[in-house]
Design an enzyme around this catalytic site. Structure first.
Site, mmCIF file in Angstrom:
data_model
loop_
_atom_site.group_PDB
_atom_site.id
_atom_site.type_symbol
_atom_site.label_atom_id
_atom_site.label_comp_id
_atom_site.label_asym_id
_atom_site.label_seq_id
_atom_site.Cartn_x
_atom_site.Cartn_y
_atom_site.Cartn_z
ATOM 1 N N GLU A 48 -12.883 -7.932 38.849
ATOM 2 C CA GLU A 48 -11.473 -8.298 38.711
ATOM 3 C C GLU A 48 -11.045 -9.366 39.714
ATOM 4 O OE1 GLU A 48 -9.532 -4.360 36.825
ATOM 5 O OE2 GLU A 48 -9.782 -4.246 38.970
ATOM 6 N N CYS B 57 -6.670 -13.487 44.791
ATOM 7 C CA CYS B 57 -7.562 -12.539 45.457
ATOM 8 C C CYS B 57 -8.823 -12.439 44.607
ATOM 9 C CB CYS B 57 -6.835 -11.199 45.552
ATOM 10 S SG CYS B 57 -7.838 -9.902 46.266
ATOM 11 N N CYS C 279 -19.308 -2.311 45.207
ATOM 12 C CA CYS C 279 -19.476 -2.480 46.653
ATOM 13 C C CYS C 279 -20.351 -1.349 47.167
ATOM 14 C CB CYS C 279 -18.114 -2.440 47.343
ATOM 15 S SG CYS C 279 -18.198 -2.879 49.101
ATOM 16 N N CYS D 89 -16.450 2.721 51.789
ATOM 17 C CA CYS D 89 -15.254 3.074 52.558
ATOM 18 C C CYS D 89 -14.541 4.203 51.811
ATOM 19 C CB CYS D 89 -14.338 1.866 52.732
ATOM 20 S SG CYS D 89 -15.147 0.551 53.667
ATOM 21 N N CYS E 190 -11.315 3.611 49.300
ATOM 22 C CA CYS E 190 -11.320 2.431 48.432
ATOM 23 C C CYS E 190 -11.858 2.770 47.043
ATOM 24 C CB CYS E 190 -12.175 1.340 49.075
ATOM 25 S SG CYS E 190 -12.260 -0.156 48.070
ATOM 26 N N CYS F 278 -4.252 -3.725 46.703
ATOM 27 C CA CYS F 278 -5.445 -3.631 47.564
ATOM 28 C C CYS F 278 -6.180 -2.318 47.326
ATOM 29 C CB CYS F 278 -5.074 -3.623 49.044
ATOM 30 S SG CYS F 278 -4.103 -5.002 49.553
HETATM 31 N N1 SAH Z 1 -14.918 -5.581 51.705
HETATM 32 C C1 SAH Z 1 -13.908 -6.378 52.298
HETATM 33 C C2 SAH Z 1 -12.898 -6.954 51.328
HETATM 34 C C3 SAH Z 1 -12.386 -6.080 50.216
HETATM 35 S S1 SAH Z 1 -11.083 -4.957 50.442
HETATM 36 C C4 SAH Z 1 -13.213 -5.593 53.384
HETATM 37 O O1 SAH Z 1 -13.508 -4.422 53.556
HETATM 38 O O2 SAH Z 1 -12.412 -6.165 54.117
HETATM 39 C C5 SAH Z 1 -9.647 -5.790 50.943
HETATM 40 C C6 SAH Z 1 -8.756 -4.890 51.812
HETATM 41 O O3 SAH Z 1 -8.165 -3.804 51.075
HETATM 42 C C7 SAH Z 1 -9.546 -4.257 52.941
HETATM 43 O O4 SAH Z 1 -8.840 -4.313 54.145
HETATM 44 C C8 SAH Z 1 -9.652 -2.834 52.465
HETATM 45 O O5 SAH Z 1 -9.937 -1.955 53.514
HETATM 46 C C9 SAH Z 1 -8.307 -2.607 51.835
HETATM 47 N N2 SAH Z 1 -8.259 -1.435 50.966
HETATM 48 C C10 SAH Z 1 -9.290 -0.821 50.348
HETATM 49 N N3 SAH Z 1 -8.852 0.251 49.659
HETATM 50 C C11 SAH Z 1 -7.522 0.315 49.833
HETATM 51 C C12 SAH Z 1 -6.504 1.177 49.325
HETATM 52 N N4 SAH Z 1 -6.793 2.171 48.486
HETATM 53 N N5 SAH Z 1 -5.240 0.937 49.701
HETATM 54 C C13 SAH Z 1 -4.946 -0.097 50.508
HETATM 55 N N6 SAH Z 1 -5.856 -0.951 51.004
HETATM 56 C C14 SAH Z 1 -7.144 -0.746 50.672
#
Ligand code: SAH
Length: 385
Positions: free
Chosen positions: A97, A110, A117, A121, A124, A359
């Site tokens: 996406e 974005c 991935c 995390c 996420c 995000c």
């Molecule tokens: N892998 C990279 C970029 C992708 S995520 C990274 O980790 O930075 C982009 C941002 O969204 C990151 O800061 C991530 O931690 C955040 N993010 C992931 N899941 C989220 C969620 N459920 N709510 C809000 N932010 C989230």
């Protein structure tokens, strides 16, 4: 065996030196590469026949041997706030996406760097799907090319006498002025394809974006941050999310390999090499997990005196998650604790959550190929040289 099929060269994936070498190989002068880039990136051309100032012969050769191929659009969703999310096809079974976020003074795209991935995390949605593969340079650059074309097409449709769609809100920014690598995937785990894509985004003959308007967000692959410092100078954002290693190990498992102290050192090194004036630290606000005033003070101690900005991200929910977003008052209190200690801190406005475009909500269609998990511990992440 049947006769071999010669593959078309996709020009979208080629940074200027590679494109110069390519046109030289076709018997043309290197400056033709700049003309080509101008057509492709500035004018959004996808067909060589349209490139009228190129010699006819070169156009014919390009038509036979090359192409400008962006990912295909599977579907598009539009949020009440104007945010658009496109589902793009990587191949028959895979999709990823990208999201466009219009604001009065800018338009932010974005983009994704991987299908899925591997970093796992815990908060996420992309992580839940697992990892399938890296996107190619063409697929990364192709997202920006495609979005620019789609937005232009929408604009033409709106202006056209035929069927006017909703009128633009005053100041509603329709074009891509900023690009953030914050979609699906960990960009530094796909270093080899991401760096040439950044080159094309910044190149005067490419998208010609200023380095301040291109942001790479990483969960903290420390060795790759050092390498990035040598190879590009885009803005760096780091997903910190916790002020101590014990909690960060849980939220961002790659922290077990690259703990906070090492990560911060790499960030300051990135700036010392002349790559921008500050690093943005992203901090997702999870109710009762990382959002207490004491944790805000610990975060301030960690970053104080350094060129850091903190961006607090309200947690965006998704099916199956065990987290909840912090309350508005907890988020504001957290920000105030940081501000009182002299740190720059902002709260990210949630956009596009009605279409799951916010995000951490990007999911696409991923067939997981990660098999190297042991319990909940990540023991292997495919990090490309
Ligand atoms: N892998 C990279 C970029 C992708 S995520 C990274 O980790 O930075 C982009 C941002 O969204 C990151 O800061 C991530 O931690 C955040 N993010 C992931 N899941 C989220 C969620 N459920 N709510 C809000 N932010 C989230």
């Amino acid at each position: 065996m049947s006769a071999s099929v010669t593959e078309c060269t996709n020009l979208l994936g080629l940074p200027r030196p590679a494109l110069e070498a390519y046109v030289a190989q076709l018997g043309s002068k290197p400056f033709r590469a700049r003309q080509l880039m101008n057509w492709i990136y500035k004018r959004g051309a996808g067909s060589f026949a349209d490139m009228t100032d190129l010699a006819k012969e070169l156009r014919a050769r390009l038509t036979a041997a090359a192409e400008v191929r962006a990912p295909q659009i599977v579907s598009v969703q539009r949020s009440a706030d104007g945010t658009r999310k496109w589902l793009l096809k990587a191949d028959a079974a895979q999709a990823f996406e990208m999201v466009f976020i219009p604001e009065p003074d800018r338009g932010t795209l974005c983009i994704s760097s991987q299908v899925g991935c591997a970093l796992d995390c815990s908060f996420c949605a992309t992580a839940q799907q697992g990892f399938n593969r890296n996107l190619s340079t063409a697929e990364i650059v192709g997202q920006v090319w495609l979005a620019a074309r789609e937005l232009e097409r929408e604009e033409q449709q709106r202006l056209g006498a035929g069927a006017p769609t909703a009128p633009a809100a005053p100041g509603d920014e329709r074009h891509v002025t900023n690009v953030v690598l914050m979609g699906m995937g960990e960009p530094l785990a796909n270093f080899r394809n991401v760096v040439p894509a950044l080159d094309i985004l910044l190149d005067d003959f490419g998208f010609d974006l200023s380095r301040r308007r291109v942001t790479l967000s990483t969960s903290g692959l420390v060795p790759q941050i050092y390498r990035l410092a040598e190879e590009t100078n885009v803005a760096l954002a780091v997903s910190l999310h916790a002020p101590d290693d014990a909690l960060r190990n849980e939220l961002v498992p790659i922290n077990r390999k690259h703990p906070i102290a090492q990560l911060l050192q790499a960030c300051w090194h990135y700036l010392d090499e002349g790559n921008g004036r500050s690093v943005t630290f992203e901090y997702v606000m999870l109710d009762g997990v990382n959002d207490s005033p004491a944790q805000a003070r610990a975060l301030a101690r960690l970053l104080k005196g350094h060129p850091a900005k903190v961006n607090l991200i309200p947690f965006n929910t998704f099916p199956g998650t065990r987290y909840r977003c912090s309350s508005v008052s907890a988020i504001q209190r957290f920000r105030d604790e940081l501000l009182q200690r002299g740190l720059l801190a902002t709260i990210r406005r949630t956009r596009g959550d009605d279409i799951d475009a916010a995000c951490g909500q990007l999911a696409g269609r991923v067939i997981d190929r990660t098999t190297v998990r042991l319990g909940n511990k990540l023991i292997g992440v495919a990090v490309q040289p």
